[in-house]
Design an enzyme around this catalytic site. Structure first.
Site, PDB file in Angstrom:
ATOM      1  N   ASP A  96       0.792  -1.238   0.000  1.00 34.63           N
ATOM      2  CA  ASP A  96       0.000   0.000   0.000  1.00 34.63           C
ATOM      3  C   ASP A  96       0.821   1.282   0.000  1.00 34.63           C
ATOM      4  O   ASP A  96       0.321   2.329   0.397  1.00 34.63           O
ATOM      5  CB  ASP A  96      -0.924   0.003   1.232  1.00 34.63           C
ATOM      6  CG  ASP A  96      -0.146  -0.037   2.546  1.00 34.63           C
ATOM      7  OD1 ASP A  96       1.094   0.043   2.518  1.00 34.63           O
ATOM      8  OD2 ASP A  96      -0.789  -0.156   3.610  1.00 34.63           O
ATOM      9  N   GLU A 118      -0.314  -9.033  -1.106  1.00 36.55           N
ATOM     10  CA  GLU A 118      -0.954  -8.418   0.071  1.00 36.55           C
ATOM     11  C   GLU A 118      -2.118  -7.530  -0.385  1.00 36.55           C
ATOM     12  O   GLU A 118      -2.244  -6.363  -0.010  1.00 36.55           O
ATOM     13  CB  GLU A 118       0.040  -7.635   0.932  1.00 36.55           C
ATOM     14  CG  GLU A 118      -0.403  -7.471   2.371  1.00 36.55           C
ATOM     15  CD  GLU A 118       0.503  -6.557   3.185  1.00 36.55           C
ATOM     16  OE1 GLU A 118       0.406  -5.332   3.055  1.00 36.55           O
ATOM     17  OE2 GLU A 118       1.318  -7.076   3.973  1.00 36.55           O
ATOM     18  N   GLU A 132      -2.319   5.187   2.614  1.00 35.04           N
ATOM     19  CA  GLU A 132      -2.204   3.763   2.278  1.00 35.04           C
ATOM     20  C   GLU A 132      -3.526   3.118   1.882  1.00 35.04           C
ATOM     21  O   GLU A 132      -3.564   2.234   1.022  1.00 35.04           O
ATOM     22  CB  GLU A 132      -1.567   2.994   3.447  1.00 35.04           C
ATOM     23  CG  GLU A 132      -0.091   3.293   3.670  1.00 35.04           C
ATOM     24  CD  GLU A 132       0.171   4.577   4.451  1.00 35.04           C
ATOM     25  OE1 GLU A 132      -0.805   5.201   4.938  1.00 35.04           O
ATOM     26  OE2 GLU A 132       1.339   4.978   4.589  1.00 35.04           O
ATOM     27  N   HIS A 209       5.514   5.942  12.922  1.00 37.92           N
ATOM     28  CA  HIS A 209       5.910   6.696  11.736  1.00 37.92           C
ATOM     29  C   HIS A 209       4.752   7.226  10.895  1.00 37.92           C
ATOM     30  O   HIS A 209       4.955   8.027   9.992  1.00 37.92           O
ATOM     31  CB  HIS A 209       6.798   5.834  10.825  1.00 37.92           C
ATOM     32  CG  HIS A 209       6.068   4.742  10.107  1.00 37.92           C
ATOM     33  ND1 HIS A 209       5.388   4.951   8.928  1.00 37.92           N
ATOM     34  CD2 HIS A 209       5.884   3.436  10.393  1.00 37.92           C
ATOM     35  CE1 HIS A 209       4.835   3.821   8.531  1.00 37.92           C
ATOM     36  NE2 HIS A 209       5.116   2.884   9.396  1.00 37.92           N
ATOM     37  N   ARG A 211       1.878   8.883   8.764  1.00 40.49           N
ATOM     38  CA  ARG A 211       1.569  10.274   8.389  1.00 40.49           C
ATOM     39  C   ARG A 211       0.433  10.857   9.204  1.00 40.49           C
ATOM     40  O   ARG A 211       0.491  12.006   9.628  1.00 40.49           O
ATOM     41  CB  ARG A 211       1.174  10.319   6.917  1.00 40.49           C
ATOM     42  CG  ARG A 211       2.286  10.783   6.023  1.00 40.49           C
ATOM     43  CD  ARG A 211       1.831  10.917   4.579  1.00 40.49           C
ATOM     44  NE  ARG A 211       2.847  11.602   3.811  1.00 40.49           N
ATOM     45  CZ  ARG A 211       4.029  11.066   3.495  1.00 40.49           C
ATOM     46  NH1 ARG A 211       4.339   9.830   3.862  1.00 40.49           N
ATOM     47  NH2 ARG A 211       4.902  11.769   2.809  1.00 40.49           N
ATOM     48  N   HIS A 242      12.405   5.854  13.208  1.00 41.81           N
ATOM     49  CA  HIS A 242      12.270   5.923  11.748  1.00 41.81           C
ATOM     50  C   HIS A 242      13.084   7.114  11.225  1.00 41.81           C
ATOM     51  O   HIS A 242      13.240   8.118  11.911  1.00 41.81           O
ATOM     52  CB  HIS A 242      10.777   6.108  11.442  1.00 41.81           C
ATOM     53  CG  HIS A 242      10.379   5.884  10.012  1.00 41.81           C
ATOM     54  ND1 HIS A 242      10.625   6.813   9.029  1.00 41.81           N
ATOM     55  CD2 HIS A 242       9.744   4.851   9.402  1.00 41.81           C
ATOM     56  CE1 HIS A 242      10.139   6.362   7.877  1.00 41.81           C
ATOM     57  NE2 HIS A 242       9.603   5.165   8.076  1.00 41.81           N
TER      58      HIS A 242
HETATM   59  C1  UD1 Z   1       6.513   5.224   3.704  1.00 37.19           C
HETATM   60  C2  UD1 Z   1       5.157   4.813   3.136  1.00 37.19           C
HETATM   61  C3  UD1 Z   1       4.322   4.133   4.222  1.00 37.19           C
HETATM   62  C4  UD1 Z   1       5.095   3.003   4.888  1.00 37.19           C
HETATM   63  C5  UD1 Z   1       6.425   3.522   5.384  1.00 37.19           C
HETATM   64  C6  UD1 Z   1       7.235   2.397   5.944  1.00 37.19           C
HETATM   65  C7  UD1 Z   1       4.050   6.201   1.452  1.00 37.19           C
HETATM   66  C8  UD1 Z   1       3.303   7.454   1.178  1.00 37.19           C
HETATM   67  N1  UD1 Z   1       4.429   6.004   2.712  1.00 37.19           N
HETATM   68  O1  UD1 Z   1       6.291   6.227   4.687  1.00 37.19           O
HETATM   69  O2  UD1 Z   1       3.148   3.609   3.634  1.00 37.19           O
HETATM   70  O3  UD1 Z   1       4.344   2.520   5.975  1.00 37.19           O
HETATM   71  O4  UD1 Z   1       7.142   4.109   4.282  1.00 37.19           O
HETATM   72  O5  UD1 Z   1       8.303   2.846   6.712  1.00 37.19           O
HETATM   73  O6  UD1 Z   1       4.303   5.432   0.552  1.00 37.19           O
HETATM   74  N2  UD1 Z   1      13.865   8.735   5.023  1.00 37.19           N
HETATM   75  C9  UD1 Z   1      15.250   8.661   5.033  1.00 37.19           C
HETATM   76  N3  UD1 Z   1      15.838   7.442   4.760  1.00 37.19           N
HETATM   77  C10 UD1 Z   1      15.116   6.325   4.513  1.00 37.19           C
HETATM   78  C11 UD1 Z   1      13.710   6.402   4.524  1.00 37.19           C
HETATM   79  C12 UD1 Z   1      13.102   7.618   4.765  1.00 37.19           C
HETATM   80  O7  UD1 Z   1      15.934   9.636   5.256  1.00 37.19           O
HETATM   81  O8  UD1 Z   1      15.715   5.277   4.269  1.00 37.19           O
HETATM   82  C13 UD1 Z   1      13.213  10.034   5.305  1.00 37.19           C
HETATM   83  C14 UD1 Z   1      13.334  11.030   4.121  1.00 37.19           C
HETATM   84  O9  UD1 Z   1      13.494  12.321   4.627  1.00 37.19           O
HETATM   85  C15 UD1 Z   1      11.972  10.893   3.448  1.00 37.19           C
HETATM   86  C16 UD1 Z   1      11.071  10.676   4.653  1.00 37.19           C
HETATM   87  O10 UD1 Z   1      11.822   9.844   5.535  1.00 37.19           O
HETATM   88  O11 UD1 Z   1      11.616  12.041   2.684  1.00 37.19           O
HETATM   89  C17 UD1 Z   1       9.725  10.089   4.361  1.00 37.19           C
HETATM   90  O12 UD1 Z   1       9.816   8.943   3.532  1.00 37.19           O
HETATM   91  P1  UD1 Z   1       8.506   8.483   2.691  1.00 37.19           P
HETATM   92  O13 UD1 Z   1       8.797   7.212   1.980  1.00 37.19           O
HETATM   93  O14 UD1 Z   1       7.987   9.618   1.882  1.00 37.19           O
HETATM   94  O15 UD1 Z   1       7.412   8.228   3.798  1.00 37.19           O
HETATM   95  P2  UD1 Z   1       7.411   7.286   5.072  1.00 37.19           P
HETATM   96  O16 UD1 Z   1       6.855   8.104   6.180  1.00 37.19           O
HETATM   97  O17 UD1 Z   1       8.725   6.638   5.247  1.00 37.19           O
HETATM   98  N1  UDP Z   2      11.529  -3.016  11.024  1.00 34.53           N
HETATM   99  C1  UDP Z   2      12.924  -3.116  10.897  1.00 34.53           C
HETATM  100  N2  UDP Z   2      13.723  -2.274  11.607  1.00 34.53           N
HETATM  101  C2  UDP Z   2      13.220  -1.320  12.435  1.00 34.53           C
HETATM  102  C3  UDP Z   2      11.801  -1.190  12.542  1.00 34.53           C
HETATM  103  C4  UDP Z   2      10.993  -2.060  11.808  1.00 34.53           C
HETATM  104  O1  UDP Z   2      13.428  -3.981  10.158  1.00 34.53           O
HETATM  105  O2  UDP Z   2      13.996  -0.589  13.064  1.00 34.53           O
HETATM  106  C5  UDP Z   2      10.671  -3.917  10.224  1.00 34.53           C
HETATM  107  C6  UDP Z   2       9.531  -4.615  10.945  1.00 34.53           C
HETATM  108  O3  UDP Z   2       9.927  -5.839  11.492  1.00 34.53           O
HETATM  109  C7  UDP Z   2       8.494  -4.787   9.837  1.00 34.53           C
HETATM  110  C8  UDP Z   2       8.735  -3.603   8.940  1.00 34.53           C
HETATM  111  O4  UDP Z   2      10.032  -3.115   9.254  1.00 34.53           O
HETATM  112  O5  UDP Z   2       8.746  -5.958   9.068  1.00 34.53           O
HETATM  113  C9  UDP Z   2       7.701  -2.561   9.210  1.00 34.53           C
HETATM  114  O6  UDP Z   2       8.050  -1.380   8.591  1.00 34.53           O
HETATM  115  P1  UDP Z   2       7.319  -0.004   8.905  1.00 34.53           P
HETATM  116  O7  UDP Z   2       6.749  -0.022  10.278  1.00 34.53           O
HETATM  117  O8  UDP Z   2       8.285   1.049   8.557  1.00 34.53           O
HETATM  118  O9  UDP Z   2       6.186   0.026   7.791  1.00 34.53           O
HETATM  119  P2  UDP Z   2       4.670  -0.519   7.746  1.00 34.53           P
HETATM  120  O10 UDP Z   2       4.683  -1.968   8.044  1.00 34.53           O
HETATM  121  O11 UDP Z   2       3.893   0.281   8.740  1.00 34.53           O
HETATM  122  O12 UDP Z   2       4.244  -0.181   6.356  1.00 34.53           O
END
Ligand code: UD1
Ligand code: UDP
Length: 388
Positions: A96, A118, A132, A209, A211, A242
């Site tokens: 999602d 999924e 999502e 984490h 939104r 995160h």
């Molecule tokens: C995204 C997904 C969310 C998922 C989550 C898992 C969307 C809109 N959101 O949210 O569905 O649950 O990932 O974690 O698709 N960043 C880093 N390094 C990284 C990852 C993120 O610096 O490796 C920072 C960056 O500043 C980036 C921000 O996090 O701009 C947000 O990342 P983004 O993928 O837009 O949204 P998430 O909140 O991570």
């Molecule tokens: N996870 C990880 N390291 C962390 C936190 C989470 O590997 O420090 C794993 C966790 O076991 C799960 C996945 O990341 O499999 C969940 O990711 P996240 O919560 O970012 O996204 P969501 O599942 O909400 O989309």
């Protein structure tokens, strides 16, 4: 030979697609190509490294503080060329995220079949989880083969008019990943975590984490956790924070410097899954952890008002507590101090899978491409703890 292009971009998609990519690569009947959007960078690379996946394409789109529109347009632009060049017979997407929806859209624009892993999870509320819920619905509308993890997910798709013969109940690939990662003998490279887990001290594992929780709801969550840490000096709180700057700032503001709270960088999946396995209680707004923790027998308080994963709530391991400070504090206190309450929630239950989801998905692909004539085997959770 059917060519399968698997596309993902964030940590959770990578964790849940890695076992499938590995299984597909072992099938001589398929050509397997992997493209990552890199919507996440470090958190994606952590997973690629662990599962030894070297993508054929890396769009490297992540920017700090990226907006939904920026992610959408950058992924869409980047994928067109990949799909035109590779001409896959099917694109596989997962879950999602914005990468998921956009990859399905990019596939549709090239009139390529889409398989959605999924598929079918719903809350019915378009703003929760945001974005999502809509990402999953929109991807579903563009999908040719729906791999629903559970019966509930299949029922959601049927209720929307999806053709029954396009839906297969496979279990969730996250359980495939988890079962090959958790090991009672695992030792942590981080000395703080190794000492904590070896000491036998109880600890609460926290992640946040989403939104829709940014700002005030997340501040209320962190304040509740601070009160729990104040009340329980005998217990630690471990919070791998995160990478999102919106989360990090608030986490450090409210929980930073507290003697009972260990704020650390996001962990690699292997130490993280093993840490969850040794924890006492999980507080999270994560989707994936709502699936993993129940199968490890860990009580989970979900820091959200809705869940698209009702199965473990019904089974009793997961409770939805929302983001009210007082409610989170009181519910966690109850689980931590009432042994009967704890025991009731801490029963391992696997409504999400049995570790065979990838095998079933490949059977479905075989069936779809005419490589097998019998109907694929489906995942059937009996509802009884530990039985399928
Ligand atoms: C995204 C997904 C969310 C998922 C989550 C898992 C969307 C809109 N959101 O949210 O569905 O649950 O990932 O974690 O698709 N960043 C880093 N390094 C990284 C990852 C993120 O610096 O490796 C920072 C960056 O500043 C980036 C921000 O996090 O701009 C947000 O990342 P983004 O993928 O837009 O949204 P998430 O909140 O991570
Ligand atoms: N996870 C990880 N390291 C962390 C936190 C989470 O590997 O420090 C794993 C966790 O076991 C799960 C996945 O990341 O499999 C969940 O990711 P996240 O919560 O970012 O996204 P969501 O599942 O909400 O989309």
């Amino acid at each position: 030979m059917p060519k399968i292009l698997t596309i993902f971009g964030t940590r959770p998609e990578a964790i849940k697609m890695a076992p499938l990519v590995t299984a597909l690569k072992r099938q001589p009947e398929y050509e397997t190509v992997v493209a990552v959007s890199a919507q996440h960078r470090e958190m994606l690379d952590q997973v690629l490294g662990l599962f030894h996946i070297s993508p054929d394409y890396d769009l490297d789109i992540m920017r700090h503080g990226q907006s939904l529109t920026q992610v959408t347009s950058r992924v869409l632009n980047g994928l067109e060329e990949v799909i035109v060049k590779e001409q896959p017979d099917m694109i596989l997407v997962h879950g999602d995220t914005t990468t998921t929806f956009v990859a399905a859209l990019a596939g549709y624009y090239q009139q390529t079949a889409v398989g959605h892993v999924e598929a079918g999870l719903r809350t019915g509320n378009k703003y929760s989880p945001y974005p999502e819920e809509m990402n999953r619905r929109l991807a579903g509308a563009l999908t040719d083969l729906h791999f629903a993890p559970t019966d509930e997910a299949r029922d959601n798709l049927l209720a929307e008019g999806t053709a029954p013969d396009k839906i297969f109940v496979t279990g969730n690939t996250v359980i495939d990943a988890l079962l090959t990662t958790v090991d009672k003998r695992f030792q942590f490279a981080d000395p703080v975590l190794e000492e904590l887990t070896a000491s036998g001290k109880k600890f609460l594992l926290l992640t946040a984490h989403r939104r829709e929780n940014w700002g005030k709801p997340m501040a209320r969550i962190f304040r509740a956790v601070k009160r729990l840490a104040d009340n329980h000096p005998e217990m630690a709180v471990v919070f791998p924070v995160h990478k999102n700057p919106r989360v990090r700032q608030l986490a450090h503001e409210i929980l930073g410097g507290h003697a009972g709270v260990v704020l650390i960088e996001p962990l690699d999946y292997q130490p993280f899954a093993n840490l969850m396995d040794r924890s006492q209680l999980v507080l999270t707004d994560s989707g994936g952890m709502q699936e993993e923790a129940p199968s490890l027998g860990k009580p989970v308080l979900v820091l959200r008002d809705t869940t698209e994963r009702p199965e473990a709530v019904v089974a009793g391991t997961v409770r939805l507590v929302g983001t009210d400070e007082e409610k989170i504090f009181r519910q966690a206190e109850k689980v931590l101090t009432d042994p009967d309450e704890y025991a009731q929630m801490a029963q391992a239950t696997n409504p999400y899978g049995d570790g065979q989801a990838c095998k079933r998905i490949i059977q479905c692909l075989d069936y779809y491409f005419g490589l097998r004539s019998e109907q694929p085997m489906e995942f059937n959770y009996s509802g009884e703890i530990g039985k399928y």
